[in-house]
Design an enzyme around this catalytic site. Structure first.
Site, PDB file in Angstrom:
ATOM      1  CB  ILE A 448       6.741  10.300  -2.342  1.00 54.06           C
ATOM      2  CG1 ILE A 448       6.143  11.473  -3.230  1.00 54.06           C
ATOM      3  CG2 ILE A 448       8.315  10.585  -1.844  1.00 54.06           C
ATOM      4  CD1 ILE A 448       6.142  12.796  -2.351  1.00 54.06           C
ATOM      5  CG  ASP A 449      11.768   5.336  -1.895  1.00 46.93           C
ATOM      6  OD1 ASP A 449      11.325   4.206  -1.241  1.00 46.93           O
ATOM      7  OD2 ASP A 449      12.807   5.890  -1.875  1.00 46.93           O
TER       8      ASP A 449
END
Length: 744
Positions: A448-449
């Site tokens: 996940i960014d």
């Protein structure tokens, strides 16, 4: 006593008529109301209210608002719902499976399905004519008719059933042989054709006839086709529902300040539009004046209305429940979020899941195997069967041909995919293709960014060193950038009325910072790594964003980007589902540690450059992990494309969305939980359908061939075989349609 009719006021009405269903509604305490054109309307339930707000003109002026369905436009591309690689201009039948082709793009103005209308007509007429055939065969002895007379009457009624009602099956059966692509219509045509031809000959020579079998098989096959076509219509209902969200007209504010009602197609980018209470937002745009409480559930799946103030973005097709506002159109026509959703859903519903290859490989040899089984069954009865051997051989062969029709096998996967994609769209989960939906079930690692995915993506300045001059120079450098940090700096300086200066030689160094010349000074604005690479001495001083002027540190800016409210709960749910969660960020390690600690994440990588995000995904895949990547920015696009499943936030950039297999319209991590639930349920549904189809055919062929005769003395009637064949298709369709009720 004389009364003056003008001396008193009329009492207000106590009831009103629901304009949708016509029911009487008590005004006092009514919960379902809306205001349209200054008039209040009352509804008996929320569903009527929703229908009215979607298309008020339809219920206020039905004759004018319900134009006759338009014929399909010339040049429209048609495709097979089961074999999307088959495409042609205009209607026809699929050369692989024989099914009727349907338009690639669903339209609200599209007329009724001609294939469904035709098959329904044939079903009713064929069914009516088949009744006396069955009655004569089952109860001929009650009427005390001579066998020859009964046979001739059955021939009279059965012939139009077989040759007219069943004509499409014979046409497609012949085409399948000519194209060397044997399918279910090959078996139907051979089975019913053989039974009818034999019965015609038997009528002439006075032998037992099987007109009732041929007639009932045709009628039951027609019933199966009608049910299947209706189910396919239901799957396109998701797209029609989305298309129906868009209003037909909008209120555009003219240059003189007056409101004019225009068609939605006439709206251009930059137009000012007024949205009143109870009305739909016409296109995507930004709110410039006023406020409203907007119901976005139809697009994002968010159940609660969202309060909108000046500067907030609004999505076309959502409903303004209260308040009134003016908005500026930013995206119109095919560029709106709603239009893109419709396009994605339409394409995804016709995509093929990898699991479909199993059904395809079986179908490739299935029909020839059934034909061989029918021949063997007939031969076995002719050689070893008790008399009358010819009749027994005919019944066995026809029963095998009919019961083994692979229609359920062909429907097993596509029906589930079509229903699931539509259900996902209603919950704000857009699936680009069936492969992404299948892969998501197997994902064990989620990357996940941080910015815009775990956090709101709207950083706020909380500390500045170097005074207002630091901010003024930074704003001068960032004035043309769309980066969240740039927007935060620009907004902060505007509030303090600091005038930015002109910049030249501007360069964006992705993942590091920006540089340029302002008022003759060479500026560098970015992270510590960027400044060090350019020879700036930072000593031990570290901040997320630092400004260097002519090679010397001049000031720092510290930001805070709030974590999304739903992120902690969503991450907990994903971890409980067995996912390994890794956070990636270009921020420094200290900031990354703080966010990871708050979210309970044990794995993260900081100071990751955009080009390195894809390398992280590739490394994890090299370790044997099945990886999903969630992000929202342009710099996330390579990683989204490299992952087994890319998940884009719908609030992010177009590039990210185009690179992803799944898009979350709301940009909320709970959407990943919904997508996983949808994936698990869909694949389970597909496996159930394939099990039904395989087991049914595996068990049905030997029984139809006469396997029970030696044990129980029973022969399977072709009519029973036809009923079983239709039931198998109905069971697959019904099971797939259960996904419409899936709770996400």
């Amino acid at each position: 006593m004389k009364h003056d009719c003008c001396s008193h006021h009329h009492a207000p009405p106590e009831t009103a008529i629901d304009p949708v269903c016509g029911m009487t509604v008590k005004i006092a305490g009514a919960k379902n109301t809306t205001v349209h054109d200054g008039h209040t309307y009352y509804f008996c339930n929320p569903k009527c209210l929703t229908k009215f707000t979607a298309e008020p003109a339809r219920y206020l002026a039905p004759a004018e608002a319900a134009p006759a369905p338009k014929p399909v436009a010339a040049g429209t591309m048609f495709t097979c719902p089961m074999h999307p690689e088959v495409r042609q201009v205009g209607p026809g039948s699929c050369p692989i499976c024989g099914m009727a082709l349907e338009p690639e793009e669903v339209s609200l103005d599209q007329g009724p399905n001609e294939e469904l209308v035709d098959m329904t007509r044939r079903l009713w007429i064929g069914g009516a004519l088949a009744v006396p055939v069955v009655a004569l065969d089952m109860g001929g002895h009650v009427l005390d008719l001579p066998h020859g007379t009964s046979s001739w009457i059955q021939l009279l009624f059965a012939t139009p059933v077989v040759l007219w009602a069943g004509w499409p099956f014979f046409v497609r059966g012949v085409q399948s042989i000519a194209r060397r692509a044997l399918n279910m219509f090959t078996l139907i045509a051979l089975g019913t054709g053989t039974a009818w031809l034999y019965s015609v000959a038997a009528t002439v020579i006075g032998r037992p006839v099987y007109f009732e079998s041929a007639s009932v098989i045709i009628v039951l096959t027609l019933l199966g086709q009608v049910l299947e076509l209706r189910a396919r219509e239901a799957t396109s209902g998701a797209i029609r529902g989305l298309l129906g969200l868009a209003p037909r007209t909008a209120l555009r504010i003219a240059r003189n300040g007056s409101d004019e009602e225009v068609a939605i197609e006439a709206i251009a980018v930059g137009d000012s539009l007024r949205v009143r209470p109870g009305e739909k937002v016409p296109v995507d745009g930004v709110l410039t004046d006023g406020n409203g409480s907007v119901d976005e559930s139809s697009v994002t799946g968010e159940p609660m209305p969202v309060d909108k103030e000046a500067g907030a973005r609004v999505i076309g097709g959502t409903v303004n429940r209260s308040g009134s506002f003016v908005m500026t159109a930013e995206k119109v026509g095919a560029d709106t979020m709603l239009a893109r959703i419709v396009k994605l859903v339409s394409e995804a519903q016709r995509s093929r899941a990898p699991i479909q290859r199993l059904a395809d490989s079986v179908a490739g040899w299935f029909v020839p195997a059934v034909l061989l089984a029918a021949v063997i069954s007939a031969a076995a009865w002719l050689i070893w069967g008790p008399p009358p051997t010819l009749e027994h051989a005919l019944v066995a062969a026809v029963s095998v041909l009919i019961i083994a029709c692979p229609c359920a096998l062909g429907l097993a996967t596509p029906m589930s995919i079509m229903v699931a994609v539509g259900r996902g769209a209603a919950a704000g989960v857009l699936v680009r293709n069936a492969e992404a939906l299948e892969r998501l079930e197997k994902v064990d690692t989620l990357v996940i960014d941080k910015t815009g995915t775990l956090t709101v993506g709207q950083p706020e300045i909380v500390e500045v060193t170097g005074g207002m001059e630091t901010l003024r120079l930074a704003a001068s450098l960032e004035r043309g950038s769309e980066h969240p940090i740039a927007r935060a700096i620009t907004a902060f300086t505007l509030e303090r009325r600091l005038a930015p200066a002109a910049v030249s030689d501007f360069r964006n160094h992705a993942g590091r910072g920006v540089s340029g010349t302002v008022e003759g000074k060479r500026l560098l604005l970015g992270n510590a790594r960027f400044l060090k690479e350019n020879g700036v001495d930072l000593g031990s001083f570290q901040r997320p964003v630092m400004l260097a002027v002519d090679g010397k540190l001049a000031g720092t800016i510290r930001f805070e980007d709030p974590i999304k409210e739903t992120a902690p709960a969503a991450l907990d749910a994903l971890r409980k589902d067995g996912l390994r969660v890794i956070m990636l960020t270009g921020d420094n390690r200290r900031t990354a540690e703080a966010v990871a600690r708050e979210l309970g994440l044990t794995e993260f990588e900081a100071e990751v450059l955009p080009e390195d995000k894809a390398k992280v995904v590739a490394r994890l895949k090299g370790e044997g992990r099945i990886v999903a990547m969630a992000g929202d920015g342009i710099n996330d696009a390579p990683a989204l494309a490299a992952a087994d499943v890319g998940i884009a936030m719908g609030t992010g950039t177009d590039v990210a969305i185009e690179s992803a297999g799944i898009t979350l319209v709301k940009g909320d991590l709970t959407g990943i939980v919904r997508a996983r639930t949808l994936s698990h349920a869909t694949m389970k549904n597909i496996r159930q359908n394939l099990f039904f189809a395989f087991v049914y055919n595996a068990a049905g062929v030997p029984i139809a061939g006469g396997a029970l005769f030696s044990l129980l003395g029973l022969m399977l009637s072709p009519m029973v075989a036809a009923a079983a064949m239709a039931l198998s298709s109905v069971s697959v369709i019904t099971n797939a349609l259960r996904l419409r009720r899936l709770r996400l």
